[in-house]
Motif scaffolding. Sequence first.
Motif, PDB file in Angstrom:
ATOM      1  N   TYR A   7       0.912  -1.329  -0.139  1.00 21.75           N
ATOM      2  CA  TYR A   7       0.015   0.091   0.128  1.00 21.75           C
ATOM      3  C   TYR A   7       0.732   1.206  -0.053  1.00 21.75           C
ATOM      4  O   TYR A   7       2.010   1.205   0.787  1.00 21.75           O
ATOM      5  N   PHE A   8       0.663   2.221  -0.798  1.00 18.80           N
ATOM      6  CA  PHE A   8       1.344   3.393  -0.760  1.00 18.80           C
ATOM      7  C   PHE A   8       0.364   4.614  -0.774  1.00 18.80           C
ATOM      8  O   PHE A   8      -0.400   4.783  -1.622  1.00 18.80           O
ATOM      9  N   ASN A   9       0.523   5.402   0.201  1.00 13.08           N
ATOM     10  CA  ASN A   9      -0.103   6.491   0.292  1.00 13.08           C
ATOM     11  C   ASN A   9       0.686   7.958  -0.404  1.00 13.08           C
ATOM     12  O   ASN A   9       1.776   8.249   0.491  1.00 13.08           O
ATOM     13  N   GLN A  10       0.222   8.267  -1.551  1.00 10.11           N
ATOM     14  CA  GLN A  10       0.920   9.381  -2.120  1.00 10.11           C
ATOM     15  C   GLN A  10       0.822  10.706  -1.330  1.00 10.11           C
ATOM     16  O   GLN A  10       1.611  11.519  -1.191  1.00 10.11           O
ATOM     17  N   THR A 215      -7.766  -7.916   3.290  1.00  9.02           N
ATOM     18  CA  THR A 215      -8.558  -7.805   4.380  1.00  9.02           C
ATOM     19  C   THR A 215      -7.933  -6.667   5.272  1.00  9.02           C
ATOM     20  O   THR A 215      -8.743  -5.789   5.826  1.00  9.02           O
ATOM     21  N   GLU A 216      -6.872  -6.750   5.713  1.00  8.66           N
ATOM     22  CA  GLU A 216      -6.250  -5.865   6.639  1.00  8.66           C
ATOM     23  C   GLU A 216      -6.289  -4.557   6.129  1.00  8.66           C
ATOM     24  O   GLU A 216      -6.353  -3.398   6.484  1.00  8.66           O
ATOM     25  N   LEU A 217      -5.677  -4.566   4.869  1.00  7.47           N
ATOM     26  CA  LEU A 217      -5.611  -3.354   3.974  1.00  7.47           C
ATOM     27  C   LEU A 217      -6.515  -2.573   3.907  1.00  7.47           C
ATOM     28  O   LEU A 217      -6.941  -1.332   4.078  1.00  7.47           O
ATOM     29  N   ASN A 218      -7.933  -3.043   3.631  1.00  7.69           N
ATOM     30  CA  ASN A 218      -9.124  -2.380   3.441  1.00  7.69           C
ATOM     31  C   ASN A 218      -9.668  -2.001   4.879  1.00  7.69           C
ATOM     32  O   ASN A 218     -10.305  -0.994   5.113  1.00  7.69           O
ATOM     33  N   GLU A 219      -9.384  -2.482   5.933  1.00  9.25           N
ATOM     34  CA  GLU A 219      -9.638  -2.190   7.190  1.00  9.25           C
ATOM     35  C   GLU A 219      -8.707  -0.917   7.574  1.00  9.25           C
ATOM     36  O   GLU A 219      -9.232  -0.006   8.135  1.00  9.25           O
ATOM     37  N   ARG A 220      -7.426  -1.077   7.363  1.00 16.58           N
ATOM     38  CA  ARG A 220      -6.548  -0.027   7.804  1.00 16.58           C
ATOM     39  C   ARG A 220      -6.534   1.382   6.941  1.00 16.58           C
ATOM     40  O   ARG A 220      -6.482   2.527   7.281  1.00 16.58           O
ATOM     41  N   ASN A 222      -8.807   2.235   4.189  1.00 19.51           N
ATOM     42  CA  ASN A 222     -10.422   2.144   3.300  1.00 19.51           C
ATOM     43  C   ASN A 222     -10.478   3.492   2.701  1.00 19.51           C
ATOM     44  O   ASN A 222     -11.543   3.568   2.011  1.00 19.51           O
ATOM     45  N   GLU A 223      -9.740   4.555   2.828  1.00 19.39           N
ATOM     46  CA  GLU A 223      -9.959   5.959   2.477  1.00 19.39           C
ATOM     47  C   GLU A 223      -9.443   6.074   1.289  1.00 19.39           C
ATOM     48  O   GLU A 223      -8.279   6.076   1.094  1.00 19.39           O
ATOM     49  N   ASN A 247       0.044  -6.392  -7.178  1.00 21.32           N
ATOM     50  CA  ASN A 247      -0.677  -6.591  -5.942  1.00 21.32           C
ATOM     51  C   ASN A 247      -0.479  -5.373  -5.130  1.00 21.32           C
ATOM     52  O   ASN A 247       0.486  -5.473  -4.109  1.00 21.32           O
ATOM     53  N   ILE A 248      -0.936  -4.058  -5.377  1.00 28.34           N
ATOM     54  CA  ILE A 248      -0.531  -3.013  -4.880  1.00 28.34           C
ATOM     55  C   ILE A 248      -1.763  -1.998  -4.833  1.00 28.34           C
ATOM     56  O   ILE A 248      -2.441  -2.091  -5.953  1.00 28.34           O
ATOM     57  N   ARG A 249      -2.061  -1.272  -3.611  1.00 31.52           N
ATOM     58  CA  ARG A 249      -3.055  -0.377  -3.785  1.00 31.52           C
ATOM     59  C   ARG A 249      -2.661   0.949  -3.308  1.00 31.52           C
ATOM     60  O   ARG A 249      -1.366   1.232  -2.449  1.00 31.52           O
ATOM     61  N   PHE A 250      -3.235   2.081  -3.813  1.00 32.40           N
ATOM     62  CA  PHE A 250      -2.834   3.458  -3.698  1.00 32.40           C
ATOM     63  C   PHE A 250      -3.778   4.289  -2.830  1.00 32.40           C
ATOM     64  O   PHE A 250      -5.099   4.038  -2.998  1.00 32.40           O
ATOM     65  N   LYS A 251      -3.269   5.329  -2.211  1.00 36.42           N
ATOM     66  CA  LYS A 251      -3.885   6.453  -1.924  1.00 36.42           C
ATOM     67  C   LYS A 251      -3.473   7.610  -2.758  1.00 36.42           C
ATOM     68  O   LYS A 251      -2.171   8.118  -2.544  1.00 36.42           O
TER      69      LYS A 251
END
Length: 254
Positions: A7-10, A215-220, A222-223, A247-251
Amino acid sequence: MTQYYFYFNQDRCIGCNTCVAACKNWNCEHRGDKTINAAPADYEKEYMLADGATEKGEYFINTGTEKTNYELYRRHNMKEDWRRLEPHETGSVSMNVKGTFEISYDRRFLTIGCNHCEDPACVRACPMGVIVKEQEHGAVLVSNETCISCGRCHEACPWGAPQFYDPAYRSYPLGDARRPKMTKCTMCLDRVKAGLKPACVAACLNRALDLCRLTELNERHNEGLTDTLPEFKSDWVEVLGINTKPNIRFKKKS
């Protein structure tokens, strides 16, 4: 198979490169072509147990023998960057109705590593079958003892995750012990299996990085979760006709 996601929060990334430094520091003994293990047995005493070495140009020469210490050469000339940071800048200058200039500028960062894809292009491209997707965490790993350094994995990956310690890896003869073999991000499985975060995640000063199950990623986080960013390359691989499904998700930066 259990799959771990990065997960990467830009919004949080400040471009400090701590993740890059932490990756290099933690993995320094695992990176690059382990030429000593691949070399003939009589190399072992001369190269691995050399009393000392002097730097001459781009090489490290064993004192007394005047022969290259390939282990030191590899360590001091390592070119791999398993974790990289890319700055992206945009800007424009325009004149408003009052005749004055208006300047628009934006700078944002993207951290890049292996995305441990669902359908890895490197696995499909490897003619030797030495790249595999392990089942416990979904990490894409290489067993490079029989790697022939053809470079197909590097060329197939949209993000250049498979790497070689010398960019001129193809120039080495196939029988040369110095011929670089492919290495890549391992998801720091040694750390993850011990209940720790990967080195890049643990070192991030502003907590812009994470690794966890979906599942943990969506909980922590989720915004504003998204599958991609404008700066993130497409996962479509034309030569293979596949989407790798990273398999990476971003903000995205607001």
